[in-house]
Motif scaffolding. Structure first.
Motif, PDB file in Angstrom:
ATOM      1  N   TRP A 126      29.560  -4.291  27.713  1.00 54.82           N
ATOM      2  CA  TRP A 126      30.344  -4.705  28.870  1.00 54.82           C
ATOM      3  C   TRP A 126      31.008  -3.469  29.454  1.00 54.82           C
ATOM      4  O   TRP A 126      31.414  -2.562  28.728  1.00 54.82           O
ATOM      5  CB  TRP A 126      31.433  -5.685  28.484  1.00 54.82           C
ATOM      6  CG  TRP A 126      30.983  -6.930  27.785  1.00 54.82           C
ATOM      7  CD1 TRP A 126      29.697  -7.341  27.526  1.00 54.82           C
ATOM      8  CD2 TRP A 126      31.840  -7.927  27.235  1.00 54.82           C
ATOM      9  NE1 TRP A 126      29.716  -8.544  26.866  1.00 54.82           N
ATOM     10  CE2 TRP A 126      31.017  -8.930  26.667  1.00 54.82           C
ATOM     11  CE3 TRP A 126      33.217  -8.079  27.168  1.00 54.82           C
ATOM     12  CZ2 TRP A 126      31.536 -10.055  26.039  1.00 54.82           C
ATOM     13  CZ3 TRP A 126      33.737  -9.200  26.549  1.00 54.82           C
ATOM     14  CH2 TRP A 126      32.907 -10.176  25.995  1.00 54.82           C
ATOM     15  N   ARG A 133      37.149  -5.344  37.056  1.00 52.09           N
ATOM     16  CA  ARG A 133      35.970  -6.207  37.075  1.00 52.09           C
ATOM     17  C   ARG A 133      35.111  -5.889  35.859  1.00 52.09           C
ATOM     18  O   ARG A 133      34.850  -4.719  35.565  1.00 52.09           O
ATOM     19  CB  ARG A 133      35.175  -5.985  38.347  1.00 52.09           C
ATOM     20  CG  ARG A 133      35.887  -6.432  39.608  1.00 52.09           C
ATOM     21  CD  ARG A 133      35.037  -6.137  40.817  1.00 52.09           C
ATOM     22  NE  ARG A 133      34.806  -4.701  40.935  1.00 52.09           N
ATOM     23  CZ  ARG A 133      35.173  -3.959  41.978  1.00 52.09           C
ATOM     24  NH1 ARG A 133      35.749  -4.512  43.021  1.00 52.09           N
ATOM     25  NH2 ARG A 133      34.942  -2.665  41.995  1.00 52.09           N
ATOM     26  N   THR A 135      31.462  -6.300  33.948  1.00 50.08           N
ATOM     27  CA  THR A 135      30.037  -6.557  34.113  1.00 50.08           C
ATOM     28  C   THR A 135      29.409  -6.578  32.724  1.00 50.08           C
ATOM     29  O   THR A 135      29.743  -5.749  31.875  1.00 50.08           O
ATOM     30  CB  THR A 135      29.374  -5.462  34.975  1.00 50.08           C
ATOM     31  OG1 THR A 135      30.130  -5.306  36.173  1.00 50.08           O
ATOM     32  CG2 THR A 135      27.955  -5.835  35.338  1.00 50.08           C
ATOM     33  N   TYR A 137      25.981  -6.661  30.139  1.00 49.88           N
ATOM     34  CA  TYR A 137      24.597  -6.179  30.046  1.00 49.88           C
ATOM     35  C   TYR A 137      24.041  -6.489  28.663  1.00 49.88           C
ATOM     36  O   TYR A 137      24.768  -6.513  27.672  1.00 49.88           O
ATOM     37  CB  TYR A 137      24.531  -4.659  30.236  1.00 49.88           C
ATOM     38  CG  TYR A 137      25.078  -4.179  31.547  1.00 49.88           C
ATOM     39  CD1 TYR A 137      24.247  -4.035  32.655  1.00 49.88           C
ATOM     40  CD2 TYR A 137      26.423  -3.859  31.684  1.00 49.88           C
ATOM     41  CE1 TYR A 137      24.754  -3.582  33.867  1.00 49.88           C
ATOM     42  CE2 TYR A 137      26.934  -3.413  32.892  1.00 49.88           C
ATOM     43  CZ  TYR A 137      26.097  -3.279  33.978  1.00 49.88           C
ATOM     44  OH  TYR A 137      26.596  -2.845  35.163  1.00 49.88           O
ATOM     45  N   ALA A 142      21.564  -6.387  33.651  1.00 51.01           N
ATOM     46  CA  ALA A 142      22.820  -7.065  33.991  1.00 51.01           C
ATOM     47  C   ALA A 142      22.693  -8.567  33.767  1.00 51.01           C
ATOM     48  O   ALA A 142      21.653  -9.165  34.029  1.00 51.01           O
ATOM     49  CB  ALA A 142      23.198  -6.771  35.433  1.00 51.01           C
ATOM     50  N   HIS A 154      35.189 -12.536  34.445  1.00 49.99           N
ATOM     51  CA  HIS A 154      34.607 -11.401  35.156  1.00 49.99           C
ATOM     52  C   HIS A 154      35.680 -10.469  35.706  1.00 49.99           C
ATOM     53  O   HIS A 154      35.364  -9.387  36.194  1.00 49.99           O
ATOM     54  CB  HIS A 154      33.718 -11.882  36.310  1.00 49.99           C
ATOM     55  CG  HIS A 154      32.404 -12.433  35.850  1.00 49.99           C
ATOM     56  ND1 HIS A 154      32.277 -13.715  35.373  1.00 49.99           N
ATOM     57  CD2 HIS A 154      31.185 -11.869  35.766  1.00 49.99           C
ATOM     58  CE1 HIS A 154      31.008 -13.909  35.033  1.00 49.99           C
ATOM     59  NE2 HIS A 154      30.340 -12.818  35.268  1.00 49.99           N
TER      60      HIS A 154
END
Length: 158
Positions: A126, A133, A135, A137, A142, A154
């Protein structure tokens, strides 16, 4: 240098920097700002509310093919933790490795760290950017959300 020498070197103690090694044993230092520490702590606390087993840890040293990297926050199952608990640097990455980006980090550097953690055995990586934010993976790229912690937000609340 090797990671054990870095950990024991008296001049490298209590630095306001994140210290890592590259593949040639050179020490790489990155300054850490308060915002970075705040996001790191908040991620750890939120992660602990979702995962009641295993270990959530800050600043985890992980042996990679490009030297020892230090993930800002990790989650490690109890079984995997038992494997790495006594090691100086984790020989297998915790299942979740999280990086909080700093102003000096490039997208290429973050891609490299994601690949290194995944190659070392992480199931997810992450990345939290400077706007809080997150994200997610995995080996396929992603994700729309974490497969291991689907309800993790998120956006980290400030």
């Amino acid at each position: 240098m090797n990671w054990q020498e870095v950990c024991e070197h008296p001049q490298l103690q209590n630095l306001p920097f994140k210290v890592e090694l590259n593949r040639w044993g050179q020490v790489v230092m990155s300054p850490v700002k308060v915002k970075h520490s705040f996001f790191q702590g908040r991620i750890q606390r939120v992660l602990e509310t979702f995962l009641k087993t295993g270990e959530v840890m800050p600043e985890c040293a992980i042996a990679t093919t490009d030297g020892v990297k230090v993930a800002d926050v990790v989650w490690c199952s109890s079984d995997r933790f038992a494997q790495i608990e006594a090691e100086v640097a984790a020989s297998i990455a915790p299942e979740i490795c999280i990086e909080v980006t700093s102003a000096g980090n490039t997208e290429e550097e973050m891609l490299g760290k994601r690949q290194l953690y995944l190659a070392a055995g992480a199931l997810e990586v992450w990345v939290c950017d400077d706007q809080a934010r997150v994200t997610f993976y995995d080996r396929s790229g992603a994700l729309t959300r974490s497969g291991l912690v689907p309800d993790f937000p998120h956006q980290i609340q400030r």
